[in-house]
Design a protein around this motif. Structure first.
Motif: not given
Ligand code: SAM
Length: 492
Positions: A245-247, A321-329, A351-354, A404-407, A433-436, A461-465
């Motif tokens: 999950g996201p954190g 793995k952070g978020g969902d393993p199947a999304i950019f993991g 739960v994916t960060s989006a 946008v992940y990693m964007g 950024s830092n969702a959740s 910080a992990p950031t989504l756009v």
């Molecule tokens: C390698 S990808 C992994 C994504 C992950 N598998 C997911 O489902 O959220 C890493 C990117 O996910 C996004 N990300 C992951 N956790 C985040 C969070 N808590 N808040 C914002 N963006 C996050 C950022 O864009 C980060 O650069």
């Protein structure tokens, strides 16, 4: 002179005093008397029927819900539309009454005790020989929780926690174990071997997805594996790719929790928060494979090789793995490596960060008035630039929401490209950024301002756009800045 002392074995006290003795009553086919027709009786009747009792209910004015319950359980429940009399208690095992009148309650208790029944007058502890407890039901596995009336809400909270960590299939595994018991005695004549078998069986019950009709075959195979294992090398373990999950640890799934509780080794990356890691099994080894500070992350092939090696040593490996393993993991590479090495591998989604960002913003990413499509894209290629092969025309679709992940680094370039392809400069954008997490931040801006770097200041910080008209429906107060002026709207 006093004689010398002789050595004397002592034993520490084994058990602290118990408020009540928990026992499990076999009520199958036994008579139980329930006096009263109100709401509290309904649940007791259901409970007693579920335990196989023959329940005689005496109620002059039964609640409709009680009548319906009796109609549903004609074999177990009998309703007598009159007040109880002493002789109704003859031959019963238990007497339960919902009787607010103290004199009537005393009369019920006296009549029951004269006949040797255990008695319970609901909500009247002095008139209770036993108490009903809070139940976690995975029959034949049954867990009873009592706070001795001190705090029933505490009992319920404990129940919820236990429910969360016990798989729903525990009951069917319990039934399968009962069927297999004699076979285990046949196959494993020594106590030590039987113990070895049951310990492996317990591991399986907590992680296997097998349906009830597949379980016997599965444990036959398990027994055969144990018998075949001559001690010349460990059996293969497995790798489970688990979404962290996201954190926020509360966003872990129940399955993820269970996997964490049964891991031998937890291999985790940078995005996994300490709060999530903390929930892993205490004895599990933890291996960090993410970036350290500004250093480089481990190479993907090294991570995949590590997972395979650990599993071949017989370990149960949780790849967290952070978020969902199947999304950019990089899940694809790890699954392939395991399969190539013959290592069993499974995925537990997260739960994916989006999703977490959308929840905090109070928006639907697919708001029906604004978006027919949701697209998750990566904002960087292996060199850190905007990927060449990204379909910019698709991203410029005004009826889509784009995450946008990693964007962060390439967001300004992307915004320029999208405007060149016709996406309106005023299109809402949220940089999340830092969702959740406790330090979650959202910056609301526009595509035009993003192209000039607006909202991208949060470093490291992990950031989504998030881009698209659906974000306009955000509940939170966000100001849409004119070109470069920005306001940070911090998360709740
Ligand atoms: C390698 S990808 C992994 C994504 C992950 N598998 C997911 O489902 O959220 C890493 C990117 O996910 C996004 N990300 C992951 N956790 C985040 C969070 N808590 N808040 C914002 N963006 C996050 C950022 O864009 C980060 O650069």
């Amino acid at each position: 002179m006093a004689p010398p002392n002789t050595p004397r074995e002592t034993r520490p006290p084994r058990l602290d005093a118990l408020a009540k003795l928990p026992i499990f009553l076999d009520l199958a086919g036994k008579r139980v008397v329930l006096a009263g027709g109100g709401e509290p009786v309904v649940w007791k009747a259901e409970l007693l029927a579920a335990a196989g009792a023959k329940v005689a209910i005496y109620a002059e004015h039964p609640e409709p819900e009680l009548e319906a319950l009796v109609a549903d359980h004609p074999d177990a429940l009998t309703l007598h539309r009159r007040a109880w009399t002493d002789s109704d208690l003859d031959g019963a095992w238990l007497g339960v009454a919902d009787e607010p009148d103290p004199a009537e309650a005393a009369r019920f208790v006296a009549a029951a005790r004269t006949r040797g029944l255990l008695v319970n007058v609901i909500d009247n502890p002095p008139y209770c020989d036993f108490q009903f407890c809070t139940i976690v039901n995975r029959s034949p596995v049954v867990i009873g929780i009592s706070t001795d009336g001190a705090a029933p809400i505490l009992g319920q909270a404990i129940r919820r926690r236990i429910e969360a960590i016990l798989p729903a299939s525990l009951g069917s595994w319990g039934r399968t174990a009962k069927i297999f018991r004699d076979r285990v005695k046949e196959l494993f004549p020594t106590k030590a071997d039987r113990r070895r078998f049951w310990e492996k069986f317990v591991d399986v019950t907590f992680i296997s997805q097998a349906q009830e009709d597949e379980q016997l075959a599965k444990i036959e195979r398990l027994a055969a594996e144990i018998l075949a294992d001559k001690g010349d090398g460990p059996a293969i373990g497995e790798v489970v790719l688990v979404g962290a999950g996201p954190g926020d640890p509360e966003l872990l799934t129940l399955k993820a929790m269970r996997e964490l509780h049964s891991a031998d080794v937890i291999v985790y990356d940078r995005l996994v928060t300490p709060g999530v890691l903390e929930l892993g099994r205490r004895e599990a080894r933890r291996v960090h494979v993410g970036k350290e500070g500004h250093g480089a992350a481990c190479r993907q092939e090294d991570i995949s090789a590590l997972l395979v090696d650990l599993a071949l040593e017989g370990k149960r490996v949780v790849r967290l793995k952070g978020g969902d393993p199947a999304i950019f993991g990089r899940t694809g590479e790890e699954v392939e490596a395991c399969r190539a090495a013959g290592v069993p591998v499974r995925i537990v989604p997260g739960v994916t960060s989006a999703s977490a960002a959308a929840a905090a913003l109070g928006v639907s990413l697919t708001h029906r008035d604004h978006a027919q499509r949701l697209q998750f894209v990566t904002g960087h290629d292996r060199h850190g630039a905007l990927p060449q092969d990204v379909d910019l025309d698709a991203l410029a679709d005004p009826r889509a929401t784009t995450v946008v992940y990693m964007g962060r680094r390439t967001a300004a370039t992307l915004a320029g490209e999208l405007m060149r392809r016709g996406l309106a400069p005023a299109t809402p954008v949220i940089v999340a950024s830092n969702a959740s997490r406790a330090d979650e931040k959202h910056t609301a801006t526009t595509l035009e301002a993003l192209a000039e770097g607006a909202g991208l200041a949060v470093e490291n910080a992990p950031t989504l756009v998030l881009i698209g008209a659906a974000l306009d429906a955000s509940e939170r107060e966000v100001s849409r800045p004119a070109r470069t002026s920005l306001r940070l709207a911090s998360a709740v």
